[in-house]
Each structure stands twice: as structure tokens, then as C-alpha cells.
Design a protein around this motif. Structure first.
Motif, PDB file in Angstrom:
ATOM      1  N   GLU A 106       0.964  -1.175   0.028  1.00  0.00           N
ATOM      2  CA  GLU A 106      -0.052   0.022  -0.035  1.00  0.00           C
ATOM      3  C   GLU A 106       0.887   1.253   0.040  1.00  0.00           C
ATOM      4  N   TYR A 110       1.864   3.843  -4.740  1.00  0.00           N
ATOM      5  CA  TYR A 110       1.010   5.006  -4.767  1.00  0.00           C
ATOM      6  C   TYR A 110       1.717   6.041  -5.621  1.00  0.00           C
ATOM      7  N   ASN A 147      -7.086   4.823  -8.844  1.00  0.00           N
ATOM      8  CA  ASN A 147      -8.075   6.049  -9.360  1.00  0.00           C
ATOM      9  C   ASN A 147      -8.024   6.187 -10.674  1.00  0.00           C
ATOM     10  N   TYR A 158     -12.259   5.692  -7.014  1.00  0.00           N
ATOM     11  CA  TYR A 158     -11.958   4.285  -6.593  1.00  0.00           C
ATOM     12  C   TYR A 158     -12.163   3.279  -7.555  1.00  0.00           C
ATOM     13  N   TYR A 223      -3.145   3.177  -6.491  1.00  0.00           N
ATOM     14  CA  TYR A 223      -3.113   3.261  -4.887  1.00  0.00           C
ATOM     15  C   TYR A 223      -2.458   2.108  -4.367  1.00  0.00           C
ATOM     16  N   THR A 224      -2.574   0.830  -4.635  1.00  0.00           N
ATOM     17  CA  THR A 224      -2.126  -0.282  -4.059  1.00  0.00           C
ATOM     18  C   THR A 224      -1.902  -1.174  -5.225  1.00  0.00           C
TER      19      THR A 224
END
Length: 262
Positions: A106, A110, A147, A158, A223-224
Motif C-alpha cells: 500500500e 502509490y 483512481n 476508486y 493506490y496499491t
């Protein structure tokens, strides 16, 4: 389902009970690179938000074999270890009752650009039993939380971008590299899937997915990143050599090592 590999456990509160999630503590620094182009990354572990029930995602040695198997396919493709994954199909009070687990990072991805993904894939230890539980397509997956930055849906910030692997060409031994950019299919969860047309029921190839996300607006960002399984069929196996662009993530019992892809 119990942890079997001598790893650290985290406990998450489920709907009706405490669900124990087996995870591994990962040591090292992402910037530490040896003369053999090896480093380590300390930001990998179970993503608890995306874990349901009491599954296992544990760094382990092996698997070696199965019995009678010899040669390169009888051992993990990198080092001596791998990421062991175990999920059950009918073990929660939820609908569906199956478990889900994701072992991911995570931190390190990013803000990276989705459209900059050029190489993605892994090696898998698939068993004949797993095929009997859910067919040849009963496989782990790769997931990027992103995103999508879609011009047609600016309020959608998301989505999970999920690769469904094609069946492994072998069972009861380690597979060759399974390339997620040329095999299998991808989909986006939620409104992003609806807008792009890459949904669970109408999945896309990797080039089709990237074209759908490249709609002229801001770049979609990550994001991850992670690997996992669920929520569908029972699966007990292992993954190693996760590749994301020029880096191969080598899962070992004592941590996640990074190798530069050739």
C-alpha cells in the motif's frame, strides 16, 4: 483454517467472529540493492481491508515437488520460498460465504501511472485438487487499486483493476511465467467498469483496458498492488516471481526480495 507456516498473525473482526489472518513480517529496505541486482521491500503484507474470513497469505519455503517431479518446475522459480495462499469457499456468514485474501503493498506504488504498466505477471503452484474445486480457471489474481480518473465519471475516484489469470498449463508443479499483459482478462469494479465496459461479466484484454482508461483526461493512478484469491472457490497453492514492469518480487520465508527483470 489455521496458519501453518510459522508466521505472524493479525486479527480482524468479522461479521460474527474474530477472523485470524496469517501474514508475514517483511524486513529490509526497498533501496538496498546487492551486487546481484537484489534488494528487499518492507511494505508487503495482508491488506486487511480486502481480506474476508480466516484465509492464509503467508511467506513460506517451497513448495517443492509435488512428489516425483524433478527439474526447475519442482522448486520455486526464485530462491527457495513463495507466497502460500489458502482460501475456503463456505466458511463465513456472508453472501457469498467464501473467503478472500490479498497480499499487497500500500506504499511503494502509490501515485504511479496505470498506463505506464508494461509488464505484469507471476508464477503459480497450481494443484489438481484446485482444478477439481472450481475448474482450470480457479486461479489467484493480481489486483491494482486505482483512481481511474475517467473524464466521463470524474466523481469516481476508486476502482479495483483485477487480472483473472488464464489456466495454468501444468498442475502439481510450478508453472512457467504467466504474462498478465498477453493472457487472461481484466476488469474494473464499480462505476469505472460500467463506464469503460470492462466489467466482471464483460472482461477486457490488457490493451483494451488501457485504451478504455486513456480517455483524454488526467492519467489514472495506482493506490496499491497485490496478489490474492477470492471470493469464489476454495484454493490452496502458492505464487512467486510477481513481476511489475522491470522489478520481480521474489517471495521468501524471511521477506520479499526485489530482482531486476532481464
Amino acid at each position: 483454517m489455521n496458519a501453518r507456516f510459522g508466521v505472524k498473525r493479525k486479527v480482524a473482526l468479522g461479521v460474527t467472529a474474530l477472523a485470524a489472518i496469517a501474514v508475514s513480517a517483511v524486513s529490509g529496505s526497498a533501496s538496498a540493492v546487492t551486487s546481484e541486482n537484489q534488494g528487499s521491500s518492507d511494505h508487503w503484507g495482508a491488506i486487511t481491508r480486502n481480506t474476508i474470513g480466516s484465509p492464509v497469505a503467508a511467506l513460506r519455503n517451497g513448495p517443492f515437488g509435488s512428489f516425483g517431479v524433478k527439474g526447475p518446475s519442482a522448486r520455486p522459480p526464485y530462491g527457495r520460498g513463495s507466497l502460500g495462499i489458502e482460501v475456503a469457499d463456505k466458511s463465513t456468514s456472508l453472501t457469498p460465504p467464501s473467503e478472500q485474501v490479498e497480499f499487497g503493498n500500500e506504499v511503494d506504488f502509490y501515485g504511479d501511472r496505470v498506463l505506464a504498466l508494461k509488464q505484469v505477471g507471476f508464477h503459480v503452484f497450481q494443484t489438481g485438487e484446485n482444478v477439481s474445486y472450481g475448474g482450470p480457471g480457479n486461479m489467484p489474481n493480481i489486483r491494482f487499486e486505482i483512481n481511474p480518473n475517467l473524464t466521463a465519471a470524474p466523481a469516481t475516484t476508486y476502482s479495483s483493476m483485477v487480472w483473472n489469470s488464464a489456466p495454468s498449463p501444468v498442475t502439481d508443479r510450478w508453472s512457467p511465467y504467466l504474462n498478465a499483459t498477453t493472457t487472461g482478462t481484466w476488469y474494473l469494479t464499480g462505476n469505472a467498469g460500467t463506464v469503460t465496459g470492462c466489467t466482471l461479466t464483460a472482461q477486457c484484454t490488457f490493451p483494451q483496458l488501457k485504451t478504455a482508461l486513456n480517455d483524454g483526461g488526467a492519467q489514472p493512478t495506482i493506490y496499491t498492488a497485490g496478489v490474492g484469491k477470492g471470493r469464489d472457490y476454495m484454493w490452496i497453492g502458492a505464487v512467486d516471481g510477481l513481476r511489475i514492469n522491470r522489478t520481480v518480487y521474489d517471495f521468501e520465508a524471511d521477506g520479499v526480495r526485489t530482482r531486476r527483470a532481464g
